[in-house]
Design an enzyme around this catalytic site. Structure first.
Site, PDB file in Angstrom:
ATOM      1  N   HIS A   1       0.843  -1.208   0.000  1.00  0.00           N
ATOM      2  CA  HIS A   1       0.000   0.000   0.000  1.00  0.00           C
ATOM      3  C   HIS A   1       0.867   1.242   0.000  1.00  0.00           C
ATOM      4  O   HIS A   1       1.585   1.529   0.950  1.00  0.00           O
ATOM      5  CB  HIS A   1      -0.892  -0.008   1.245  1.00  0.00           C
ATOM      6  CG  HIS A   1      -2.112   0.847   1.105  1.00  0.00           C
ATOM      7  ND1 HIS A   1      -2.070   2.168   0.706  1.00  0.00           N
ATOM      8  CD2 HIS A   1      -3.433   0.569   1.332  1.00  0.00           C
ATOM      9  CE1 HIS A   1      -3.291   2.661   0.694  1.00  0.00           C
ATOM     10  NE2 HIS A   1      -4.139   1.709   1.053  1.00  0.00           N
ATOM     11  N   GLY A   2       0.813   2.000  -1.079  1.00  0.00           N
ATOM     12  CA  GLY A   2       1.514   3.276  -1.142  1.00  0.00           C
ATOM     13  C   GLY A   2       0.778   4.350  -0.378  1.00  0.00           C
ATOM     14  O   GLY A   2      -0.238   4.090   0.283  1.00  0.00           O
TER      15      GLY A   2
END
Length: 287
Positions: A87-88
């Site tokens: 997850h950025g």
């Protein structure tokens, strides 16, 4: 500070311009719904044209702004599977992935999102037609047993806010996703996007934001970026269902698989200038 103040802050800082692009797309869907006099049942083929409109817009935006590429899509099985991804600061790469998958394979990937996503005004219709849910374990298992793909980021909001250009996975002891895969008897498919942290970053290294999150669980960590860096999403080899593997062991296998993709495709620490220049690198090999 009241709830709406927090919500306004979230919309401005967490999602920024991406939220307002989403609102614009949601408005188009509402026009489509009204014009065709459509009701619920978002899995109906009557919604296919509206879904395809959104998919084409997101795919075009990813191609123009980030030169988006998807590698290894052939590794995704024809049947159900649990897609696990890093997850950025924002999950914009995951939106590009869903759009490209739908365009190339005609497949919809259902998704699990944080509960704050469902409190954002104006996007409920968009979430519904793309199968986005908060996702209890039983609901996730049923989605998979029905033959669908399901996307989950074990790191969630914590990873979004407090991971950095070194791309450390912040999963803690989370293993619920692995139990879902075991219960549904489906493979886990690892996924990682190159340069994701160079497109968008957070100020999660500032201790006061970390303290506030740990104390209140409010997603109030400023985000900056929107840089047109090169995005490449890589799909890893599926981890097959094995009835003899525990949830703890499967979670560790999934984590190792994503770390392997990261180590193979991402130079760390990430560098914004380098990621921008990769937009012009026509000779980089698809490893």
């Amino acid at each position: 500070v009241n709830y709406m103040t927090y919500l306004t802050y979230i919309l401005e800082e967490l999602t920024g311009l991406e939220y307002f692009k989403t609102i614009w797309i949601s408005l188009l869907l509402h026009v489509y719904k009204r014009k065709n006099d459509l009701k619920g049942d978002y899995s109906s083929k009557l919604w296919d044209n509206g879904r395809q409109m959104v998919v084409c817009l997101w795919d075009l935006y990813g191609k123009l702004w980030h030169g988006y590429e998807l590698h290894g899509v052939e590794k995704i099985p024809e049947g159900p599977g649990l897609i696990i991804y890093y997850h950025g600061a924002t999950p914009i790469d995951y939106l590009y992935f869903m759009a490209r998958l739908c365009n190339q394979k005609g497949r919809l990937c259902h998704s699990v999102a944080d509960h704050f996503t469902f409190k954002m005004p104006g996007i409920k219709l968009l979430l519904d037609i793309f199968g986005v849910m908060h996702g209890g374990r039983e609901e996730c298992v049923q989605i998979l047993k029905n033959g669908h793909l399901l996307g989950v980021s074990p790191g969630g909001v914590r990873e979004a806010f407090f991971s950095d250009e070194n791309y450390n996975l912040l999963w803690g002891n989370r293993k619920g996703f692995a139990q879902v895969a075991i219960d549904a008897k489906v493979p886990i498919i690892p996924m990682f996007t190159q340069n994701l942290r160079e497109g968008y970053r957070t100020l999660g290294k500032i201790w006061s934001f970390r303290w506030l999150y740990e104390y209140s669980r409010l997603p109030i960590v400023p985000l900056y970026g929107g840089f047109p860096v090169k995005f490449r999403t890589y799909i890893g080899d599926p981890i097959p269902y094995d009835p003899n593997v525990t949830a703890e062991e499967l979670a560790e296998k999934a984590k190792t698989a994503i770390q392997s993709l990261r180590d193979r495709h991402q130079k760390t620490p990430g560098n914004i200038l380098r990621a921008l220049l990769e937009r012009f690198d026509k000779h980089q090999k698809d490893d």
